[in-house]
Design a protein around this motif. Sequence first.
Motif, PDB file in Angstrom:
ATOM      1  N   LEU A 149      -3.997   2.380  -0.313  1.00  0.00           N
ATOM      2  CA  LEU A 149      -4.853   1.980  -1.344  1.00  0.00           C
ATOM      3  C   LEU A 149      -4.357   0.919  -2.245  1.00  0.00           C
ATOM      4  CD1 LEU A 149      -6.092   5.550  -2.273  1.00  0.00           C
ATOM      5  CD2 LEU A 149      -7.137   3.788  -0.589  1.00  0.00           C
ATOM      6  N   SER A 177     -12.709  -3.600  -0.744  1.00  0.00           N
ATOM      7  CA  SER A 177     -12.117  -2.934   0.501  1.00  0.00           C
ATOM      8  C   SER A 177     -11.903  -4.322   1.202  1.00  0.00           C
ATOM      9  CB  SER A 177     -13.070  -1.967   1.112  1.00  0.00           C
ATOM     10  OG  SER A 177     -14.000  -2.527   1.520  1.00  0.00           O
ATOM     11  N   ASP A 178     -11.179  -4.024   2.338  1.00  0.00           N
ATOM     12  CA  ASP A 178     -10.866  -5.247   3.293  1.00  0.00           C
ATOM     13  C   ASP A 178     -12.444  -5.802   4.011  1.00  0.00           C
ATOM     14  OD1 ASP A 178      -9.325  -7.263   3.704  1.00  0.00           O
ATOM     15  OD2 ASP A 178      -8.718  -6.209   5.694  1.00  0.00           O
ATOM     16  N   LEU A 182      -7.825  -7.366  -3.135  1.00  0.00           N
ATOM     17  CA  LEU A 182      -8.462  -5.661  -3.049  1.00  0.00           C
ATOM     18  C   LEU A 182      -7.973  -5.024  -4.102  1.00  0.00           C
ATOM     19  CD1 LEU A 182      -8.003  -5.233   0.657  1.00  0.00           C
ATOM     20  CD2 LEU A 182      -9.896  -6.256  -0.295  1.00  0.00           C
ATOM     21  N   ARG A 185      -8.833  -0.902  -6.393  1.00  0.00           N
ATOM     22  CA  ARG A 185      -9.892   0.093  -6.847  1.00  0.00           C
ATOM     23  C   ARG A 185     -10.198  -0.129  -8.142  1.00  0.00           C
ATOM     24  NH1 ARG A 185      -6.376   4.539  -6.646  1.00  0.00           N
ATOM     25  NH2 ARG A 185      -4.766   3.120  -7.006  1.00  0.00           N
TER      26      ARG A 185
END
Lengths: 99, 582
Positions: free
Chosen positions: B214, B240-241, B266, B268
Amino acid sequence: MLYDLMSYPVWLAAALAIGLVIGWQTYSDAPQRYWRDGWILWGAVAFVIGVIVAALKLLPGRYGLWLEVALLISAFYIVGCFVGGWLKNAMIAREPVGR
Amino acid sequence: MHQPGKWWVGLLPIAALWVLANGVRTESVEADLASRAQAVLTEAPEIASEMKATALGRDVRLEGLEFADGDGTRMGQAVDRANGVRLVDWRLQRVLPARPFEFAATRVGDELRLTGSVPTPAIRGKVRAMAKDNAAGKSVVDALAYATGAPNGFESIVAYGLGEAAKLDGGSFGIVDTGYSISGAAGSFEIYDAAIAATRSLPAGLQLARAEILPPEIKPYRWDASSDGKSVTLQGLAPSDAIRAEIAATATRLFAGRQVVNRMRLARGGPTGDFVRATTSALTELAKLADGETTMTDGELSIRGHGSASVTNDVVTASVRASLPEPFKVGVIDVIAPYAFKIAKGGGRVVLTGFAPNDAARSDLANAAKAAFLGEPIENELASRSDAPARFVDALKALFPSLARLASGSLTSDDTVFNVEGLAIYEKAADQIKLELGRALVRGFKLGVVTIGVIPPPPVLEVNQCQPALDGLLAKGRILFETGSANLSKESLALLDHLIEVVRRCREASIEVAGHTDSQGTPENNLDLSQRRAEAVTSYIGESGVDTTRISSAGYGETKPVASNDTPEGRAQNRRIEFVVK
């Protein structure tokens, strides 16, 4: 067997002591009964069988150990009996004849 | 004499002694012998660490695991040589191969749990030590089982995996034969990049089975896109990718033909909601702009940039409000659109498009156009927009008379720059119009590209069509002069140019330019004034290049009124120039 001797010294000494007492007590001037009479023969046969069984390690585990202990205690008892009788003979022979 | 026959009396105490000895000493003898046997095992840890010795009487039993054929025999014989041991019995379980061979180190709560298989006690010890080194304060729980069949370099694989997993929050790794898996959360971009790179260059012999790494969690969560008109650059964070690829694909589609630079990372911690739809909304609006940037910070979307005549701040704001999904919010929309205006003459009509400051200005411009363009139909398509440059309406109105001289053409404004293109009726008019446009400019405005050509020679009119054509034009407007003089007013030049066009077409006709006045002043002065005004018009026609030998001028003073001279309206009608085909 050597391990047994090292592991049970007190108990073997006790057997020897009992033998000494019995040998002393039973020693007398009475004529000796022929040794093949009585329990001594069967006892000797059982002892020899026990030795063979122990030597061949036929009894497993604790039974094997207990057999070895029984043979040792028996042997020390018999030796004690002989030594007890011999001691009594020696000590009585040296006492002066009473007047 | 010895009496052996009587010695039997001692057998009872001897038997009692035997029973007592067995009861007291058996267990301690067994414990002693087990200890001696265990000591022998301990001397050979490489093969006997998973073996255990127990004693029954003086017989010893070996139980546990045998890692190689013959290990049990060797250890049995060694124990058999120990002092006091009578017999040795070994019942060892041979360690079997695991198919597949699995190993995992998983971080759960405060534990680093080792599961799966390990080939030998020695390797197990090393694995435990390595796990402790990489546990970072977590307790190591060893739930491993022995099995053969480990891949080559098992120790180095475990060392590598433990090291990589330790870099991640909740990092775990595992192998299934030579398939390598790793999971966890990166604490920073550097760690994330390194972890991803590591999965692409695994130690020899390993294949990547699964990588669930992650990205770091970032606050505030910001996503950007900027466009300079030639390329679009995507920056900031994507969850996300797959979403990153989708955003880049959307940009490529919306900015077709322009370079798309993808620098998104990327992370979170992004806002809840449909991130792809939100960025698509932002990119859609950005694509409408000449240049600009859009930023989405923790779900609040802002757009800044330069729009066009049709892409204004209001248009972009309304569009983004309609397309941005919940719970995303519209932040600052700051689109600077040029203040566009266009007046186009052609096809018998005049069309006004673009912006005017307000409704009054719209009407004002339409009326000014109507007056300047000889009453041609006006199509007013102006929209209201308040941020006009200062004196915008005045600047336009000042240019209308010159524009009206064109046979066709248009003026477009881009804020304070006016561009003009069109066709004049004759060569000299083209030059004059350019000059007049420059002179008429209001301060603060400037001319951009001015392209004025000349219409091709018009078709010849029959003589009988000339008078109606001239009258038709004069019905739309009047030739005006400065008060009391014969100087033509600028506002009349458009009418005159169109009259000249008709005169040029009427090659066969003799035309009299007749001047008239009202009855104000003396008849002599009026006669003179009308004569001079008629001559001024004739002279103007002559300057356009028209052959004036067939054109005459005459002044009639106040002698031919067409209306009463008693009213201002009547007098105005009487002050006139007429074109009379003879």
